[in-house]
Design a protein around this motif. Structure first.
Motif, PDB file in Angstrom:
ATOM      1  N   SER A   1       0.499  -0.975   0.127  1.00  0.00           N
ATOM      2  CA  SER A   1      -0.328  -0.012   0.412  1.00  0.00           C
ATOM      3  C   SER A   1       0.830   1.191  -0.589  1.00  0.00           C
ATOM      4  CB  SER A   1      -0.558   0.177   1.030  1.00  0.00           C
ATOM      5  OG  SER A   1      -0.345   0.150   1.673  1.00  0.00           O
ATOM      6  N   ILE A   2       2.145   0.870   0.744  1.00  0.00           N
ATOM      7  CA  ILE A   2       3.028   2.392   0.390  1.00  0.00           C
ATOM      8  C   ILE A   2       3.558   3.205  -0.885  1.00  0.00           C
ATOM      9  CG2 ILE A   2       5.275   3.484   1.443  1.00  0.00           C
ATOM     10  CD1 ILE A   2       4.730   1.482   4.095  1.00  0.00           C
ATOM     11  N   GLU A   3       3.129   3.626  -1.243  1.00  0.00           N
ATOM     12  CA  GLU A   3       3.173   4.439  -2.951  1.00  0.00           C
ATOM     13  C   GLU A   3       4.783   5.630  -2.395  1.00  0.00           C
ATOM     14  OE1 GLU A   3       2.458   3.542  -5.570  1.00  0.00           O
ATOM     15  OE2 GLU A   3       0.920   2.648  -4.753  1.00  0.00           O
ATOM     16  N   HIS A   4       5.152   6.495  -1.664  1.00  0.00           N
ATOM     17  CA  HIS A   4       5.539   6.999  -1.166  1.00  0.00           C
ATOM     18  C   HIS A   4       6.394   7.184  -0.165  1.00  0.00           C
ATOM     19  CE1 HIS A   4       3.527   9.374  -4.441  1.00  0.00           C
ATOM     20  NE2 HIS A   4       2.245   9.406  -3.847  1.00  0.00           N
ATOM     21  N   TYR A   5       7.691   7.015  -0.099  1.00  0.00           N
ATOM     22  CA  TYR A   5       8.040   6.839   1.448  1.00  0.00           C
ATOM     23  C   TYR A   5       9.343   8.508   1.337  1.00  0.00           C
ATOM     24  CZ  TYR A   5      11.979   6.209   5.187  1.00  0.00           C
ATOM     25  OH  TYR A   5      12.633   5.664   5.895  1.00  0.00           O
ATOM     26  N   ILE A   6       8.637   9.246   2.426  1.00  0.00           N
ATOM     27  CA  ILE A   6       9.632  10.427   2.133  1.00  0.00           C
ATOM     28  C   ILE A   6      10.190  10.628   3.474  1.00  0.00           C
ATOM     29  CG2 ILE A   6       9.158  12.967   2.391  1.00  0.00           C
ATOM     30  CD1 ILE A   6       5.701  12.478   1.997  1.00  0.00           C
ATOM     31  N   ILE A   7      11.712  11.112   3.371  1.00  0.00           N
ATOM     32  CA  ILE A   7      12.733  11.373   4.450  1.00  0.00           C
ATOM     33  C   ILE A   7      12.831  13.060   4.718  1.00  0.00           C
ATOM     34  CG2 ILE A   7      14.847  10.984   4.957  1.00  0.00           C
ATOM     35  CD1 ILE A   7      15.104   8.071   3.738  1.00  0.00           C
ATOM     36  N   VAL A   8      12.789  13.462   6.020  1.00  0.00           N
ATOM     37  CA  VAL A   8      13.091  14.419   5.465  1.00  0.00           C
ATOM     38  C   VAL A   8      14.778  14.861   6.834  1.00  0.00           C
ATOM     39  CG1 VAL A   8      12.939  16.694   7.169  1.00  0.00           C
ATOM     40  CG2 VAL A   8      10.692  15.262   6.008  1.00  0.00           C
ATOM     41  N   ASP A   9      16.104  16.107   6.198  1.00  0.00           N
ATOM     42  CA  ASP A   9      16.459  15.946   7.222  1.00  0.00           C
ATOM     43  C   ASP A   9      16.541  17.302   7.049  1.00  0.00           C
ATOM     44  OD1 ASP A   9      19.639  16.221   7.015  1.00  0.00           O
ATOM     45  OD2 ASP A   9      20.049  15.378   6.197  1.00  0.00           O
ATOM     46  N   ALA A  10      16.584  17.760   8.748  1.00  0.00           N
ATOM     47  CA  ALA A  10      15.781  18.655   9.092  1.00  0.00           C
ATOM     48  C   ALA A  10      17.177  19.513   9.391  1.00  0.00           C
ATOM     49  CB  ALA A  10      15.187  19.222  10.521  1.00  0.00           C
ATOM     50  N   VAL A  11      18.619  18.918   9.480  1.00  0.00           N
ATOM     51  CA  VAL A  11      19.640  20.054   9.506  1.00  0.00           C
ATOM     52  C   VAL A  11      19.978  19.943   8.100  1.00  0.00           C
ATOM     53  CG1 VAL A  11      22.130  19.641  10.754  1.00  0.00           C
ATOM     54  CG2 VAL A  11      20.661  18.283  11.883  1.00  0.00           C
TER      55      VAL A  11
END
Length: 191
Positions: A134-144
């Motif tokens: 079911s997962i179509e998108h994996y988003i990784i956020v690099d805050a630094v």
């Protein structure tokens, strides 16, 4: 570094174990309970902004989905379960007492400051989330570094981006558009 407790469980056993804990955040990897590291304020601010941005995009698009911050688990395999920092799933919302979401469409992780956690988010979790159909998108956020990586489903895998995302992310399904900048906590001006 994540502490690994000496336990070997299935996801069902792990979820029951989680109900007995007074606090803490945990994932299950190869049957072993992994204690997630403490979160600094910047990590929490970024998670909140990302979940809010996904909720706002859903509302603006009027699509039948919901977004939630961390807490619910995502079952990867019989002995593997992750707790993303935010996720989007289709309506109807699950009952309030569930511990896992069975059909997320988007999962999002904010990189933690440790190299071990970053490596896990960028390798093991990419492969794991790719196993969930079911997962179509994996988003990784690099805050630094103030960057967003958007992995998209192509067949049986989540394909990595060729470069960090810029501008807006078109996430279909569920049919939403979210500004990359909205997924990041505003820079601190008082620091």
């Amino acid at each position: 570094m994540n502490a690994v407790l000496p336990t070997f469980l299935t996801v069902d056993e792990f979820l029951l174990w989680c109900l007995q804990q007074e606090g803490g955040r945990y994932e299950l990897d190869a049957g072993r309970i992994v204690t997630l590291q403490a979160e600094n304020f910047g990590h929490v601010r970024t998670k909140r902004c990302a979940a809010d941005a996904l909720s706002a995009a859903i509302k603006a698009a009027g699509v039948p989905f919901y977004a939630v911050p961390d807490g619910p688990k995502v079952r990867i395999a019989e002995r593997r379960s992750y707790e993303p920092d935010a996720l989007v799933g289709p309506l109807p919302m699950p009952p309030d007492d569930v511990l896992e979401i069975s059909n997320p469409v988007i999962v999002l992780e904010v990189l933690s400051p440790t190299t071990t956690s970053q490596r896990r988010d960028l390798t093991v979790k990419v492969e794991g989330y790719g196993r969930v159909a079911s997962i179509e998108h994996y988003i990784i956020v690099d805050a630094v570094e103030r960057q967003v990586l958007h992995y998209r489903r192509h067949g049986d895998v989540l394909s990595p981006p060729s470069a960090p995302s810029e501008g807006v992310l078109c996430l279909d399904p569920p049919g939403i558009v979210v500004a990359v900048e909205a997924l990041l906590a505003p820079p601190r001006t008082d620091a």
